[in-house]
Scaffold this motif. Structure first.
Motif, PDB file in Angstrom:
ATOM      1  N   LEU A   1      78.482  46.079 -31.323  1.00 52.53           N
ATOM      2  CA  LEU A   1      78.948  45.817 -29.795  1.00 52.53           C
ATOM      3  C   LEU A   1      78.326  44.822 -29.368  1.00 52.53           C
ATOM      4  CD1 LEU A   1      78.971  49.070 -28.193  1.00 52.53           C
ATOM      5  CD2 LEU A   1      80.499  48.402 -29.145  1.00 52.53           C
ATOM      6  N   SER A   2      79.219  43.407 -29.210  1.00 52.92           N
ATOM      7  CA  SER A   2      78.678  42.730 -28.480  1.00 52.92           C
ATOM      8  C   SER A   2      79.492  41.809 -27.328  1.00 52.92           C
ATOM      9  CB  SER A   2      78.765  41.568 -29.523  1.00 52.92           C
ATOM     10  OG  SER A   2      78.642  39.526 -29.104  1.00 52.92           O
ATOM     11  N   GLY A   3      78.532  42.480 -26.321  1.00 56.08           N
ATOM     12  CA  GLY A   3      79.475  42.044 -24.737  1.00 56.08           C
ATOM     13  C   GLY A   3      80.722  42.836 -24.934  1.00 56.08           C
ATOM     14  N   SER A   4      81.708  43.285 -24.928  1.00 55.74           N
ATOM     15  CA  SER A   4      83.001  43.731 -24.599  1.00 55.74           C
ATOM     16  C   SER A   4      83.520  43.659 -26.137  1.00 55.74           C
ATOM     17  CB  SER A   4      83.418  42.914 -23.518  1.00 55.74           C
ATOM     18  OG  SER A   4      84.217  41.709 -23.629  1.00 55.74           O
ATOM     19  N   MET A   5      83.412  43.253 -27.228  1.00 56.40           N
ATOM     20  CA  MET A   5      83.385  42.939 -27.906  1.00 56.40           C
ATOM     21  C   MET A   5      82.922  43.865 -28.888  1.00 56.40           C
ATOM     22  SD  MET A   5      86.396  40.297 -28.892  1.00 56.40           S
ATOM     23  CE  MET A   5      85.507  39.203 -30.488  1.00 56.40           C
ATOM     24  N   GLN A   6      83.548  44.430 -30.052  1.00 54.33           N
ATOM     25  CA  GLN A   6      83.395  45.289 -30.902  1.00 54.33           C
ATOM     26  C   GLN A   6      83.515  44.740 -32.715  1.00 54.33           C
ATOM     27  OE1 GLN A   6      85.317  49.247 -30.967  1.00 54.33           O
ATOM     28  NE2 GLN A   6      84.443  49.663 -28.837  1.00 54.33           N
ATOM     29  N   PHE A   7      82.895  44.793 -33.539  1.00 59.41           N
ATOM     30  CA  PHE A   7      82.872  44.424 -34.875  1.00 59.41           C
ATOM     31  C   PHE A   7      82.532  45.711 -35.541  1.00 59.41           C
ATOM     32  CE2 PHE A   7      82.319  40.417 -32.121  1.00 59.41           C
ATOM     33  CZ  PHE A   7      82.838  39.725 -32.923  1.00 59.41           C
TER      34      PHE A   7
ATOM     35  N   GLN B  71      91.538  33.075 -33.736  1.00 55.45           N
ATOM     36  CA  GLN B  71      92.555  32.798 -33.289  1.00 55.45           C
ATOM     37  C   GLN B  71      92.815  32.883 -31.566  1.00 55.45           C
ATOM     38  OE1 GLN B  71      93.046  34.810 -36.242  1.00 55.45           O
ATOM     39  NE2 GLN B  71      93.316  32.763 -37.024  1.00 55.45           N
ATOM     40  N   ILE B  72      93.835  31.617 -31.201  1.00 57.68           N
ATOM     41  CA  ILE B  72      94.287  32.270 -29.399  1.00 57.68           C
ATOM     42  C   ILE B  72      95.230  31.849 -29.054  1.00 57.68           C
ATOM     43  CG2 ILE B  72      91.672  30.884 -29.400  1.00 57.68           C
ATOM     44  CD1 ILE B  72      93.068  28.150 -28.228  1.00 57.68           C
ATOM     45  N   GLU B  73      94.956  32.561 -28.195  1.00 60.58           N
ATOM     46  CA  GLU B  73      96.696  32.634 -27.851  1.00 60.58           C
ATOM     47  C   GLU B  73      96.734  32.558 -26.184  1.00 60.58           C
ATOM     48  OE1 GLU B  73      98.956  36.865 -27.060  1.00 60.58           O
ATOM     49  OE2 GLU B  73      98.486  36.304 -29.685  1.00 60.58           O
TER      50      GLU B  73
ATOM     51  N   GLU C 126      89.460  42.046 -29.029  1.00 64.28           N
ATOM     52  CA  GLU C 126      90.001  40.624 -28.616  1.00 64.28           C
ATOM     53  C   GLU C 126      88.839  40.057 -27.406  1.00 64.28           C
ATOM     54  OE1 GLU C 126      94.586  41.606 -27.813  1.00 64.28           O
ATOM     55  OE2 GLU C 126      93.654  42.118 -26.493  1.00 64.28           O
ATOM     56  N   LEU C 127      89.205  39.320 -27.232  1.00 68.58           N
ATOM     57  CA  LEU C 127      88.039  38.557 -25.830  1.00 68.58           C
ATOM     58  C   LEU C 127      88.578  37.824 -25.164  1.00 68.58           C
ATOM     59  CD1 LEU C 127      85.077  38.356 -25.275  1.00 68.58           C
ATOM     60  CD2 LEU C 127      84.933  36.766 -26.832  1.00 68.58           C
TER      61      LEU C 127
ATOM     62  N   PHE D  82      92.624  32.305 -22.317  1.00 66.21           N
ATOM     63  CA  PHE D  82      93.338  32.284 -23.752  1.00 66.21           C
ATOM     64  C   PHE D  82      92.211  33.941 -24.269  1.00 66.21           C
ATOM     65  CE2 PHE D  82      93.645  27.316 -23.435  1.00 66.21           C
ATOM     66  CZ  PHE D  82      94.959  27.634 -24.031  1.00 66.21           C
ATOM     67  N   ILE D  83      93.412  34.627 -24.982  1.00 69.31           N
ATOM     68  CA  ILE D  83      92.923  35.486 -25.393  1.00 69.31           C
ATOM     69  C   ILE D  83      92.414  35.692 -26.441  1.00 69.31           C
ATOM     70  CG2 ILE D  83      93.392  37.539 -26.695  1.00 69.31           C
ATOM     71  CD1 ILE D  83      92.610  37.840 -23.520  1.00 69.31           C
ATOM     72  N   ALA D  84      90.881  35.337 -27.347  1.00 68.88           N
ATOM     73  CA  ALA D  84      89.851  34.881 -28.822  1.00 68.88           C
ATOM     74  C   ALA D  84      90.793  36.608 -29.762  1.00 68.88           C
ATOM     75  CB  ALA D  84      89.471  34.227 -28.427  1.00 68.88           C
ATOM     76  N   ARG D  85      91.199  36.235 -30.354  1.00 72.56           N
ATOM     77  CA  ARG D  85      90.814  36.875 -32.036  1.00 72.56           C
ATOM     78  C   ARG D  85      90.424  36.836 -32.668  1.00 72.56           C
ATOM     79  NH1 ARG D  85      96.642  37.657 -29.957  1.00 72.56           N
ATOM     80  NH2 ARG D  85      96.641  39.566 -28.328  1.00 72.56           N
ATOM     81  N   PRO D  86      89.027  37.056 -33.681  1.00 68.14           N
ATOM     82  CA  PRO D  86      88.028  36.262 -34.214  1.00 68.14           C
ATOM     83  C   PRO D  86      89.467  37.813 -36.492  1.00 68.14           C
ATOM     84  CG  PRO D  86      86.601  37.499 -32.976  1.00 68.14           C
ATOM     85  CD  PRO D  86      87.838  38.321 -32.463  1.00 68.14           C
TER      86      PRO D  86
END
Length: 357
Positions: free
Chosen positions: A253-259, A282-284, A297-298, A345-349
């Motif tokens: 868990l990194s902030g609101s992100m999960q890996f 990727q961003i959109e 997503e971030l 944007f929404i970023a998606r690793p």
């Protein structure tokens, strides 16, 4: 010729330059020793050449122990960063020097030396400079002459210590391409020291990454770049975005992100970091009120962007931690986003490498 070092240790006072280094260098391959300053790569090269003696360990050339052999007996060619050409000699005489210094029973006739030197100068594409002195040559030309001189004695192993380090970026790139072509022509076993990741990835058949006197990883350029074995290798090879966090519920868990964690990871409530390359995000565009639908997503906001030829480099701020992440994308794709006036944007690793500690 196959070359090997076994259990090499070397200290300078209290500093451990090399700590139990064992490596095999395949016959006819160009191997890059890559790492930061002080990691031990040049010390290892000098030990192979016989210019330094290890505190313990062996150097084997063609299966024979050469640990205590004299420099001249090892038949090793050495190319230094700063050329080390004799200023008072012509280009021809610099290249011929090693041939003329051989014992009389091994020495070629002067006619044979001339023919061989001119062949080498043609190989490095500088035969037209045979009568010049080094001061009249450019840095790139001097380094090619230094390489011709090293090759003149037909070395069993060719050692290159940061050979392009003193040159400007454009010349470096040209000589990297030239060296790779030359190696493909000669197939002499070569070891190439550099701290430049791009240089190693572009030139070498195999890369050995060193850190603090030890080997962190070895493999093909593609393998070490795509599958780094340690956090050091991951951070050293190319730029990375770092997402720091802790392991909870089988996720980092990194902030609101999960890996997702590696399949064999047994860590629980441990500190960890996800490494993501800029081109792997990727961003959109999204509306200001949109909230991420998935933990992968971030939300990010555009801070600045710069288009450099075919690629655009973007700096974006994370809304959850305010940290900056970098994204690389095709310039044409970014131009379309910029034309729409997008800032949110929404970023998606698409890929992350997770290491603990």
């Amino acid at each position: 010729m196959n070359m090997e070092v076994r259990s090499i240790h070397k200290r300078f006072g209290s500093f451990a330059a090399l700590n139990d280094v064992s490596l095999q260098f395949p016959d006819g391959h160009l191997t890059a020793l890559l790492g930061p300053s002080g990691c031990g790569k040049t010390t290892l090269l000098r030990i192979i050449a016989g210019l330094e003696q290890p505190d313990s360990g062996q150097v084997l050339l063609g299966g024979e122990d050469a640990s205590h052999a004299d420099v001249r007996e090892r038949q090793v060619g050495f190319v230094f960063q700063h050329y080390a050409l004799f200023r008072h000699m012509t280009v021809f005489d610099n290249v011929a020097f090693g041939l003329r210094m051989k014992p009389r029973r091994e020495r070629l006739s002067e006619a044979a030396i001339r023919a061989k030197v001119m062949d080498l100068l043609q190989l490095v594409q500088l035969d037209w400079l045979a009568d010049r002195r080094p001061a009249a040559l450019s840095g790139g030309q001097r380094q090619r002459i230094a390489l011709a001189r090293a090759l003149a004695v037909e070395p069993r192993v060719l050692l290159l210590d940061e050979p392009f380090g003193a040159l400007d970026a454009k010349v470096r790139k040209e000589l990297r391409r030239w060296l790779r072509h030359l190696h493909d022509t000669l197939h002499v076993t070569s070891i190439f020291v550099t701290h430049d990741q791009e240089e190693a990835l572009e030139v070498a058949d195999e890369i050995v990454i060193m850190n603090r006197g030890q080997v962190e990883q070895r493999g093909s350029p593609q393998a070490v770049y795509d599958e780094p074995a340690t956090a050091f290798v991951c951070g050293f090879l190319g730029h990375m975005n770092l997402f720091h966090g802790r392991v909870q519920g089988g996720q980092l868990l990194s902030g609101s992100m999960q890996f997702a964690l590696p399949g064999d990871a047994g860590a629980h409530d441990a500190a960890g970091t996800a490494y993501v390359r800029p081109h792997e995000i990727q961003i959109e565009p999204c509306a200001p009120q949109y909230r991420p639908a998935h933990a992968s997503e971030l939300r990010v906001n555009l801070l600045r962007a710069q288009a450099l030829g075919p690629l655009a480099q973007l700096e974006l701020t994370r809304e959850d931690t305010q940290e900056i992440i970098e994204v690389v994308m095709p310039s044409q794709e970014f131009d379309r986003l910029r034309a729409r006036g997008c800032r949110h944007f929404i970023a998606r690793p698409s890929r992350a490498r997770v290491f603990f500690g």
